[in-house]
Design a protein around this motif. Structure first.
Motif, mmCIF file in Angstrom:
data_model
loop_
_atom_site.group_PDB
_atom_site.id
_atom_site.type_symbol
_atom_site.label_atom_id
_atom_site.label_comp_id
_atom_site.label_asym_id
_atom_site.label_seq_id
_atom_site.Cartn_x
_atom_site.Cartn_y
_atom_site.Cartn_z
ATOM 1 N N UNK A 1 -11.389 28.341 -5.129
ATOM 2 C CA UNK A 1 -10.170 28.162 -5.914
ATOM 3 C C UNK A 1 -9.891 29.337 -6.838
ATOM 4 N N UNK A 2 -10.934 30.029 -7.305
ATOM 5 C CA UNK A 2 -10.734 31.114 -8.275
ATOM 6 C C UNK A 2 -11.892 32.089 -8.216
ATOM 7 N N UNK A 3 -11.590 33.373 -8.201
ATOM 8 C CA UNK A 3 -12.614 34.410 -8.269
ATOM 9 C C UNK A 3 -12.201 35.410 -9.329
ATOM 10 N N UNK B 1 -3.470 26.019 3.689
ATOM 11 C CA UNK B 1 -2.269 26.791 3.436
ATOM 12 C C UNK B 1 -2.057 27.141 1.972
ATOM 13 N N UNK B 2 -3.149 27.189 1.183
ATOM 14 C CA UNK B 2 -3.024 27.548 -0.225
ATOM 15 C C UNK B 2 -2.927 29.056 -0.359
ATOM 16 N N UNK B 3 -2.081 29.528 -1.268
ATOM 17 C CA UNK B 3 -2.028 30.954 -1.546
ATOM 18 C C UNK B 3 -3.189 31.338 -2.451
ATOM 19 N N UNK B 4 -3.538 32.621 -2.463
ATOM 20 C CA UNK B 4 -4.681 33.109 -3.237
ATOM 21 C C UNK B 4 -4.275 34.443 -3.845
ATOM 22 N N UNK B 5 -3.345 34.367 -4.793
ATOM 23 C CA UNK B 5 -2.733 35.572 -5.331
ATOM 24 C C UNK B 5 -3.666 36.289 -6.307
ATOM 25 N N UNK B 6 -3.561 37.601 -6.321
ATOM 26 C CA UNK B 6 -4.355 38.404 -7.239
ATOM 27 C C UNK B 6 -4.557 39.790 -6.670
ATOM 28 N N UNK B 7 -5.669 40.413 -7.007
ATOM 29 C CA UNK B 7 -5.946 41.762 -6.543
ATOM 30 C C UNK B 7 -7.422 42.058 -6.629
ATOM 31 N N UNK C 1 -6.488 33.370 -7.791
ATOM 32 C CA UNK C 1 -6.496 31.928 -8.022
ATOM 33 C C UNK C 1 -5.484 31.281 -7.087
ATOM 34 N N UNK C 2 -5.799 30.069 -6.643
ATOM 35 C CA UNK C 2 -4.916 29.362 -5.716
ATOM 36 C C UNK C 2 -3.672 28.841 -6.444
ATOM 37 N N UNK D 1 -16.470 29.016 -1.050
ATOM 38 C CA UNK D 1 -16.478 30.391 -1.509
ATOM 39 C C UNK D 1 -15.186 31.162 -1.376
ATOM 40 N N UNK D 2 -15.306 32.464 -1.682
ATOM 41 C CA UNK D 2 -14.125 33.330 -1.774
ATOM 42 C C UNK D 2 -13.369 33.430 -0.460
ATOM 43 N N UNK D 3 -14.055 33.248 0.662
ATOM 44 C CA UNK D 3 -13.412 33.348 1.973
ATOM 45 C C UNK D 3 -13.215 31.961 2.585
#
Length: 513
Positions: free
Chosen positions: A264-266, A114-120, A248-249, A104-106
């Motif tokens: 991986x993606x929300x 250590x994957x980034x999860x960029x977005x807003x 998204x990662x 899930x999202x968390x």
């Protein structure tokens, strides 16, 4: 995947959507698909989807351990060691070949990898409720009703999706100030894991909130303001406040550890794309893991998971954000293309590391494209028309499709391609794709007899030829996830199949910049 019948029995048909602005109907969207698509759109609540999936995997011998938590993991060249906490509170260690974070999202897996999860995050908060409404709306139609202020902004919103049951809907709407969690969680880090648990504090404001749940009067007040007609709500099954983010990662995995779905993606729930995208992530990864675990493919095949699925995730995140902020008419495509994209039937891996063959016309389905379904296939025994999708259903291996007008050509290609060994230096396991033969429409129906033990079908309606657009006698490889793996002239079937099998042992992809 073998769940269509159970899903259809539990779902209702989703026929379209009624769009209202400031109390007036603006448009009626019809959710129609081309006639060659065997199913229409369906509405199925998440609790039913989970039930069907759980029953399905239990039937395969898989046990789901609810309440078991992943605490940490380490990986090396040979496998992954995971530390778990069971529902009873005991800690245990598991040694596995691969770890897939569908958490899930968390996601704990995403964070520890250590994957980034960029977005807003969207600033709005929403209420969600499962209720019954006694209004008299057309069966199978959703409702989107909004109020637009003088400055053009939307300051009130109601979305209702029909569910199985008389008058039952999943309703979402903007949350009133009294229920907002913003006052208690100003930085937006208080979203739960979607199960009503405590806040993670990871800055990802997505999913169900752990605060106060809306009551029926809160939902009724919005329906009174925005409903297309008067309605009394009742029998509320559950409700919640939720937040929406779009992230998204930077990559879908590293080494023997991968992420899929919300890990991986929300993104916004527009068009119900999230769960479908996550299940397709899993379908793409599963057959590659199966080959790697059996030693029938090199481990570097798994690098194609990121190469194929991350672009799909990027497209879905971008499209759902665009639709949430600008409306579904933000994309200028024709209605047919829009519907096929919403049904996720346009997902393609053309240009990816596994789609190397370029044989065939540009307009024809090529390696990486979804293998089209077609109707109108017959046999000498079946007294009814068959669909290719039903013939392929339940086959978990690669399938070799052979097409020609003459039975002798099909028989020769089938014999030549019966067993393909790995190239020198690779694993010595034999790769035995299941072989099906399709006889052209013009050939006599009795001609299937020459295929011996190979299942043969007659293209009686000519749909296979129309949808696959073969260049004379042609062979196709259908991957376990329903996408085309290869396309080649039938005369070189054995060599082409050998090349395709070799491509599954490709070198590792270059690191993503």
């Amino acid at each position: 995947m073998g769940l269509a019948r159970a899903a259809l029995e539990a779902a209702i048909d989703m026929r379209g959507q009624l769009v209202y602005v400031n109390g007036r109907e603006r448009v009626r969207i019809e959710l129609t698909l081309p006639p060659e698509v065997p199913y229409g759109f369906a509405a199925l609540p998440q609790y039913e989807t989970e039930r069907l999936l759980e029953e399905y995997v239990i039937g395969l011998g898989t046990t789901i351990e609810r309440g078991t938590e992943l605490l940490s993991f380490t990986q090396d060249e040979d496998g992954v060691t995971a530390v778990l906490r069971t529902a009873a509170g005991a800690e245990e260690e598991a040694r596995v070949g691969y770890l897939i974070g569908c958490d899930g999202a968390h996601s704990t897996v995403r964070k520890q990898l250590g994957l980034t999860f960029e977005g807003g995050a969207f600033p709005e908060e929403y209420m969600l409720a499962d209720v019954e409404a006694d209004w008299d709306l057309p069966y199978g139609y959703g409702v989107r009703s909004s109020h637009v202020a003088d400055d053009g902004s939307t300051d009130d919103l109601l979305v209702c999706i029909p569910l199985p049951g008389t008058g039952r809907y999943r309703m979402s709407m903007l949350v009133p100030p009294g229920l907002s969690t913003a006052a208690t969680v100003p930085d937006g880090t208080g979203s739960s894991d979607g199960t009503g648990g405590t806040a993670r504090g990871d800055g990802v404001a997505h999913g169900l909130e752990a605060g106060r749940a809306p009551e029926l009067p809160h939902i009724q007040a919005v329906v009174d303001r925005l409903g297309p007609m008067p309605a009394t709500l009742s029998r509320m099954r559950w409700s919640s406040v939720f937040r929406i983010s779009h992230r998204i990662v930077d990559r879908y995995g590293e080494g023997r550890v991968f992420v899929a779905g919300d890990a991986a993606h929300i993104h916004p729930p527009t068009g119900a794309q999230g769960m479908n995208t996550g299940i397709q992530d899993a379908g793409n990864l599963a057959w590659k893991l199966a080959l790697a675990c059996r030693g029938e493919a090199g481990p570097d095949l798994l690098a194609s998971y990121d190469a194929e699925r991350r672009p799909v995730g990027e497209e879905v995140v971008g499209r759902t954000v665009r639709h949430a902020t600008q409306g579904t008419d933000a994309d200028p495509d024709d209605p047919r293309t829009v519907m096929l994209r919403e049904a996720q039937l346009l997902v393609s891996y053309r240009g990816g590391p596994l789609a190397r063959s370029t044989y065939g016309q540009a307009r024809a389905p090529r390696p990486g494209d979804r293998a089209p379904d077609c109707a109108g296939l017959t046999t000498a025994v079946a007294a009814y028309l068959l669909r290719l999708l039903d013939i392929l259903r339940g086959r978990t291996e690669h399938v070799l499709l052979l097409y020609a007008a003459e039975p002798a050509q099909l028989a020769a290609a089938a014999v030549a391609s019966g067993v393909v060994r790995w190239p020198d230096g690779g694993p010595q396991a034999e790769h035995r794709p299941q072989t099906l033969a399709v006889l052209a429409r013009e050939a006599p129906r009795t001609g299937l007899d020459g295929l011996a033990a190979v299942p043969g079908y007659h293209d009686a309606a000519g749909e296979f030829a129309r949808l696959y657009d073969p260049d004379g006698p042609t062979g196709f490889v259908v991957r376990p996830d329903g996408h085309l793996g290869a396309r080649f002239p039938l005369a070189v079937a054995a060599a082409a199949l050998r090349d395709y099998v070799a491509s599954l042992s490709m070198p590792a992809a270059s690191p993503r910049a």
